[in-house]
Structures are given as structure tokens and as C-alpha cells.
Scaffold this active site. Structure first.
Site, PDB file in Angstrom:
ATOM      1  N   GLY A   1      -2.202   1.766  -5.712  1.00 27.62           N
ATOM      2  CA  GLY A   1      -2.611   3.172  -5.628  1.00 27.62           C
ATOM      3  C   GLY A   1      -4.087   3.307  -5.295  1.00 27.62           C
ATOM      4  O   GLY A   1      -4.484   4.162  -4.488  1.00 27.62           O
TER       5      GLY A   1
ATOM      6  N   LYS B   1       7.871   5.869   3.540  1.00 26.62           N
ATOM      7  CA  LYS B   1       7.771   7.286   3.930  1.00 26.62           C
ATOM      8  C   LYS B   1       6.472   7.660   4.612  1.00 26.62           C
ATOM      9  O   LYS B   1       5.398   7.215   4.193  1.00 26.62           O
ATOM     10  CB  LYS B   1       7.880   8.145   2.675  1.00 26.62           C
ATOM     11  CG  LYS B   1       9.232   8.131   2.024  1.00 26.62           C
ATOM     12  CD  LYS B   1       9.126   9.016   0.828  1.00 26.62           C
ATOM     13  CE  LYS B   1      10.434   9.250   0.130  1.00 26.62           C
ATOM     14  NZ  LYS B   1      10.167   9.965  -1.129  1.00 26.62           N
TER      15      LYS B   1
ATOM     16  N   ARG C   1      -4.287 -10.622 -11.145  1.00 28.59           N
ATOM     17  CA  ARG C   1      -5.352  -9.705 -11.570  1.00 28.59           C
ATOM     18  C   ARG C   1      -6.275 -10.333 -12.609  1.00 28.59           C
ATOM     19  O   ARG C   1      -7.457 -10.000 -12.666  1.00 28.59           O
ATOM     20  CB  ARG C   1      -4.751  -8.418 -12.119  1.00 28.59           C
ATOM     21  CG  ARG C   1      -4.302  -7.481 -11.014  1.00 28.59           C
ATOM     22  CD  ARG C   1      -3.773  -6.207 -11.575  1.00 28.59           C
ATOM     23  NE  ARG C   1      -3.628  -5.208 -10.530  1.00 28.59           N
ATOM     24  CZ  ARG C   1      -2.962  -4.087 -10.678  1.00 28.59           C
ATOM     25  NH1 ARG C   1      -2.359  -3.816 -11.820  1.00 28.59           N
ATOM     26  NH2 ARG C   1      -2.893  -3.223  -9.693  1.00 28.59           N
TER      27      ARG C   1
ATOM     28  N   GLY D   1       0.023  -3.121  -3.011  1.00 29.05           N
ATOM     29  CA  GLY D   1       1.454  -2.848  -3.063  1.00 29.05           C
ATOM     30  C   GLY D   1       2.319  -3.932  -2.457  1.00 29.05           C
ATOM     31  O   GLY D   1       2.077  -5.128  -2.635  1.00 29.05           O
TER      32      GLY D   1
HETATM   33  N1  ADP Z   1      13.374   0.781   7.649  1.00 22.08           N
HETATM   34  C1  ADP Z   1      13.384   0.993   6.332  1.00 22.08           C
HETATM   35  N2  ADP Z   1      14.359   1.721   5.767  1.00 22.08           N
HETATM   36  C2  ADP Z   1      14.359   1.916   4.427  1.00 22.08           C
HETATM   37  N3  ADP Z   1      13.427   1.427   3.574  1.00 22.08           N
HETATM   38  C3  ADP Z   1      12.442   0.697   4.107  1.00 22.08           C
HETATM   39  C4  ADP Z   1      12.356   0.445   5.493  1.00 22.08           C
HETATM   40  N4  ADP Z   1      11.273  -0.303   5.718  1.00 22.08           N
HETATM   41  C5  ADP Z   1      10.690  -0.519   4.535  1.00 22.08           C
HETATM   42  N5  ADP Z   1      11.387   0.061   3.550  1.00 22.08           N
HETATM   43  C6  ADP Z   1      11.099   0.004   2.099  1.00 22.08           C
HETATM   44  O1  ADP Z   1       9.846   0.572   1.814  1.00 22.08           O
HETATM   45  C7  ADP Z   1       9.429   0.077   0.546  1.00 22.08           C
HETATM   46  C8  ADP Z   1       7.938   0.010   0.482  1.00 22.08           C
HETATM   47  O2  ADP Z   1       7.395   1.255   0.760  1.00 22.08           O
HETATM   48  P1  ADP Z   1       6.022   1.744   0.135  1.00 22.08           P
HETATM   49  O3  ADP Z   1       6.166   1.840  -1.343  1.00 22.08           O
HETATM   50  O4  ADP Z   1       5.664   2.960   0.899  1.00 22.08           O
HETATM   51  O5  ADP Z   1       5.036   0.533   0.524  1.00 22.08           O
HETATM   52  P2  ADP Z   1       3.758  -0.021  -0.240  1.00 22.08           P
HETATM   53  O6  ADP Z   1       4.160  -0.383  -1.647  1.00 22.08           O
HETATM   54  O7  ADP Z   1       3.347  -1.236   0.524  1.00 22.08           O
HETATM   55  O8  ADP Z   1       2.742   1.078  -0.196  1.00 22.08           O
HETATM   56  C9  ADP Z   1      10.055  -1.288   0.403  1.00 22.08           C
HETATM   57  O9  ADP Z   1      10.787  -1.309  -0.794  1.00 22.08           O
HETATM   58  C10 ADP Z   1      10.956  -1.415   1.617  1.00 22.08           C
HETATM   59  O10 ADP Z   1      12.216  -1.944   1.303  1.00 22.08           O
HETATM   60  O1  X15 Z   2      -1.056  -1.236 -11.543  1.00 16.29           O
HETATM   61  C1  X15 Z   2      -1.779  -0.288 -11.247  1.00 16.29           C
HETATM   62  O2  X15 Z   2      -1.533   0.514 -10.174  1.00 16.29           O
HETATM   63  P1  X15 Z   2      -0.788   0.001  -8.809  1.00 16.29           P
HETATM   64  O3  X15 Z   2       0.608  -0.456  -9.201  1.00 16.29           O
HETATM   65  O4  X15 Z   2      -0.757   1.241  -7.929  1.00 16.29           O
HETATM   66  O5  X15 Z   2      -1.627  -1.105  -8.230  1.00 16.29           O
HETATM   67  C2  X15 Z   2      -3.033   0.022 -12.017  1.00 16.29           C
HETATM   68  O6  X15 Z   2      -3.197  -0.838 -13.118  1.00 16.29           O
HETATM   69  C3  X15 Z   2      -3.057   1.486 -12.440  1.00 16.29           C
HETATM   70  O7  X15 Z   2      -2.018   1.749 -13.323  1.00 16.29           O
HETATM   71  P2  X15 Z   2      -1.453   3.241 -13.475  1.00 16.29           P
HETATM   72  O8  X15 Z   2      -0.784   3.607 -12.159  1.00 16.29           O
HETATM   73  O9  X15 Z   2      -0.492   3.195 -14.645  1.00 16.29           O
HETATM   74  O10 X15 Z   2      -2.648   4.151 -13.736  1.00 16.29           O
END
Ligand code: ADP
Ligand code: X15
Length: 395
Positions: A375, A199, A37, A352
Site C-alpha cells: 500500500g 483492476k 521485512r 505487493g
Molecule cells: N487477467 C487477469 N484476470 C483476472 N485476474 C488477474 C488477471 N491478471 C492478474 N490477475 C490477478 O490480480 C491479482 C493482483 O492484483 P493487484 O492486487 O492489483 O496487484 P498488486 O498486489 O501487485 O498491487 C493477482 O491475484 C492476479 O491473480
Molecule cells: O503490510 C502492510 O501493508 P501492505 O500489505 O500493503 O504492504 C503494512 O504493514 C501496513 O499494514 P496495514 O495495511 O494493516 O496498515
């Protein structure tokens, strides 16, 4: 909508008050473990210093809950930034408003950089308090919004401050909003989106927003299980969201209405436990044994998804295909990263865990765009207006 950018301002001698997202991960020793970042903000910072601006940077770090807490100090980030900007003086001041800060800003000469202390040391930041926003505005002549990762927050330093100063986008903000906005509004086709993660409920709005726009939507990860369950498969011990079944059904209907192809896994890697060393085997999605759970997409699904990606002109990816933190269940996720690295198309990785995956796979630099916001990119892909973008002036 196109926003004014830092290229629309004559900077020499002016104070650029720049909101960046320097919310970087740190270890217990206070060392930065990933400076992506910070590097992502460099094009904006160097453009401003090269054009004679006095650059005042503000950011948050972590969630200090409106109180000063040295654990969340940005001082180590200032030191790191100085290392990256060798020919520029980078100063740090241990507050973000008040007389000491005003004095530090007044001491700047053209081309200098000053990083302020964590804006979340003040409770007014997250409340978008107008007095705090005004106090920030006193530190600059023009506000530059470059914190895409925090653009989904309507805070004093991301949105409030823009009411009191001319406000333009930095290069990072311009690229994030430009590349993802173009993909959503006017994609080169075929346009393929891959959605994964844990989810369905986290990504309903993203899927709803994408379905009318894409040629194919590939669904993997834990969320695919709920769709498969709705289609009558026995997902055994897999993560299935009972509460989201109705929603999954509606999304399948929506895909039909829009004639978008929604592809689900046909085979999976099934394990007897949620553990890195669990016994596992490839199964058809319809043939899970009673004591098994699906933790990754299988080889036939990988092949289908790969050929969709390789035939696309725009590829957008958000969310892992499996439990990629465990090597036994990471193949699907890395296969997506590799296929995206290979294809001659606009490739966008939205925030993410998928960003972590392309970095681990060593292919981040092969993508057209890797978002710096988790996010924020999710909300952008949902079609929401981000307050930190809306606050900036239109062209
Ligand atoms: N089939 C599965 N069963 C359980 N957990 C899973 C499965 N596939 C992926 N995951 C979990 O989902 C998590 C990520 O989900 P999420 O936070 O929704 O994704 P992102 O951060 O990319 O938006 C990972 O920690 C991964 O281990
Ligand atoms: O790391 C951040 O968000 P992200 O982990 O969803 O990318 C941003 O710096 C926003 O932080 P916040 O979710 O504490 O407002």
C-alpha cells in the site's frame, strides 16, 4: 525532499526509538513464513547498536483492532530477531507503554535492543491519539522512522510521536524514498513502467502520475482487459470493469497528450475457466472466443515488453501480468521478472504481488530495489505525501 537520517545523530548513550514494520506473515503455528521485512530493518538496527545507541523498537503486527490479542504478539519476532543479531542482546517486553516498559528501557545498556509489544493493542495507535504518541515519545531521545511499509498510515507510532522528539529517517526509509523518489523525479532514460494487477480502478492515480514521466507504460494483467475493451475488442468472459471504462478512455487520452507510449497486450493466454487446470490457448487480443477469458499476456506481448525493458535505463514494475498464482498463467509475470533481472538499469519492484513474483522467480537480489511496502509504495507512486515520511525532519 532529503530527510535527516540516523547518520546525522551522535548516538552513544542515547535511546533510539525506532518504528519498524515487522508486520510479517505467520502460519497457524505462529512461525514467521517470510522474514524479509525483519532483515530489511537490520542495517538501521546494527548501525545504531554499533554506534552505542540503546535501541527501542516498536511495530504493529496484523490488525488486532485496538485490543490485546496474543495471536498478534510480537514475541516470536523478538526471538527471530535475536537469531539474526547473534552478538546483540534482544529483549522483549509484553506491552508498549506503561511502567514495565519504562523499566525495561531504563535497564538497557549501550548497544542493547528492546522490542515492544504490538502498538495496535491500543486503540489510540490507529487514531493517532496524542496521549499515546507522548507515551511513546517518553521511551526515546530521538525517533527513527524506518517503517516504510506503514508510512502511508498517520498513526501514533508512525507520525504522531515525531511531534514530540527529534525525528530522523532510518536506512530502509531513506532507500525506499530515495530510489523511488529519484525514479519519479529524475529517471535515467528511457524510463519504462510496467503496471498490472487485477483492476484499473486500483491504479488510476498511479497511471495518472506516471504517464507524464515515463517514455513507455506497459499495461498487463486483468486491468489491460478494460483498456482493450475500450478500444473495441470483445473481451468475452475476461475480467472487464464496466465502471472503469470511462477512466480507461481518459487515461488513453492522457497518454496521447503527453506523447507517452502506452502499450497494451496484442495477444493473451485465453482460458475457458478461472482454474489452474482450465483448457487454454494463445489468442490475438482481438480473437477471443465467446466462452474464453484472458488470464495472462501472450508470447508476442512478452517479446514486445521484454525488448522495452531491455532497452530501458529505469524500469519500475507494479502488479502481475496475469493470474501468476496458477502456473499456466504465470509466464508473462515471470518473463517481466527475468527481463528486469537481466537489464543493466535501475530496476524497482514496487510492492505487493510483483514482489512475491520476483521472489518466486529467485531474482529479487538482481533488482536495484524491491519495496517492502505494498500500500505504501502504491501511494508513493501515486505522488502522495506519506505521513510517516512527512513527519521526519528535513536536512
Ligand atoms: N487477467 C487477469 N484476470 C483476472 N485476474 C488477474 C488477471 N491478471 C492478474 N490477475 C490477478 O490480480 C491479482 C493482483 O492484483 P493487484 O492486487 O492489483 O496487484 P498488486 O498486489 O501487485 O498491487 C493477482 O491475484 C492476479 O491473480
Ligand atoms: O503490510 C502492510 O501493508 P501492505 O500489505 O500493503 O504492504 C503494512 O504493514 C501496513 O499494514 P496495514 O495495511 O494493516 O496498515
Amino acid at each position: 525532499m532529503a530527510k535527516k537520517t540516523i547518520e546525522d545523530v551522535a548516538w552513544r548513550g542515547k535511546r533510539a526509538l525506532v518504528r519498524v514494520d515487522f508486520n510479517v506473515p505467520m502460519n497457524d503455528a505462529g512461525e514467521i513464513t517470510d522474514d524479509t521485512r525483519i532483515r530489511a530493518a537490520l542495517p538501521t538496527i546494527t548501525y545504531l547498536t554499533d554506534h552505542g545507541a540503546r535501541v527501542v523498537l516498536m511495530s504493529h503486527l496484523g490488525r488486532p483492532k485496538g485490543e490485546r490479542n496474543e495471536k498478534y504478539s510480537l514475541r516470536p519476532v523478538a526471538e527471530h530477531l535475536q537469531g539474526l543479531l547473534k552478538d546483540t542482546h534482544v529483549f522483549f517486553v509484553d506491552d508498549c507503554i506503561g511502567d514495565a516498559v519504562k523499566a525495561a528501557v531504563a535497564d538497557l545498556t549501550d548497544g542493547n535492543v528492546l522490542l515492544l509489544e504490538n502498538v495496535r493493542f491500543y486503540a489510540g495507535e490507529e487514531k493517532n491519539n496524542p496521549d499515546l504518541a507522548k507515551a511513546f515519545a517518553e521511551l526515546g531521545d530521538v525517533f527513527v522512522g524506518d517503517a516504510f511499509g506503514t508510512a502511508h498510515r498517520a498513526h501514533a507510532s508512525t507520525a504522531g510521536v515525531a511531534e514530540y522528539l527529534p525525528s530522523v529517517a532510518g536506512f530502509l526509509m531513506q532507500k525506499e524514498v530515495g530510489v523511488m523518489g529519484e525514479a519519479l523525479a529524475n529517471p535515467a532514460r528511457p524510463f519504462v513502467a510496467i503496471i498490472g494487477g487485477a483492476k484499473v480502478s486500483d491504479k488510476i492515480s498511479v497511471i495518472e502520475n506516471l504517464l507524464p514521466k515515463v517514455d513507455a507504460l506497459l499495461i498487463g494483467g486483468g486491468m489491460a482487459n478494460t483498456f482493450l475493451a475500450v478500444q473495441g475488442y470483445d473481451m468475452a468472459k475476461s475480467l472487464v470493469e464496466a465502471d472503469a471504462k470511462e477512466t480507461a478512455e481518459k487515461l488513453l487520452q492522457l497518454a496521447k497528450q503527453h506523447n507517452s507510449r502506452l502499450l497494451l497486450p496484442t495477444d493473451v493466454v485465453a482460458a475457458k475457466a478461472f482454474a489452474a487446470d482450465a483448457e487454454h490457448a494463445v489468442r490475438k487480443a482481438s480473437e477471443l472466443e465467446a466462452d474464453e477469458m484472458a488470464l495472462d499476456i501472450g508470447p508476442a506481448t512478452i517479446q514486445t515488453f521484454e525488448s522495452e525493458i531491455l532497452g530501458a535505463k529505469t524500469v519500475l514494475w507494479n502488479g502481475p501480468m496475469g493470474v501468476f498464482e496458477m502456473p499456466a498463467f504465470a509466464k508473462g509475470t515471470f518473463a517481466i521478472a527475468d527481463a528486469m533481472a537481466k537489464v543493466n538499469a535501475t530496476t524497482i519492484v514496487g510492492g505487493g504481488d510483483s514482489v512475491a513474483a520476483v521472489e518466486q522467480a529467485g531474482v529479487a537480489d538482481k533488482m536495484s530495489h524491491v519495496s517492502t511496502g505494498g500500500g505504501a509504495s502504491l501511494e508513493f507512486l501515486e505522488g502522495k505525501t506519506l505521513p510517516g515520511v512527512a513527519a521526519l525532519e528535513d536536512k
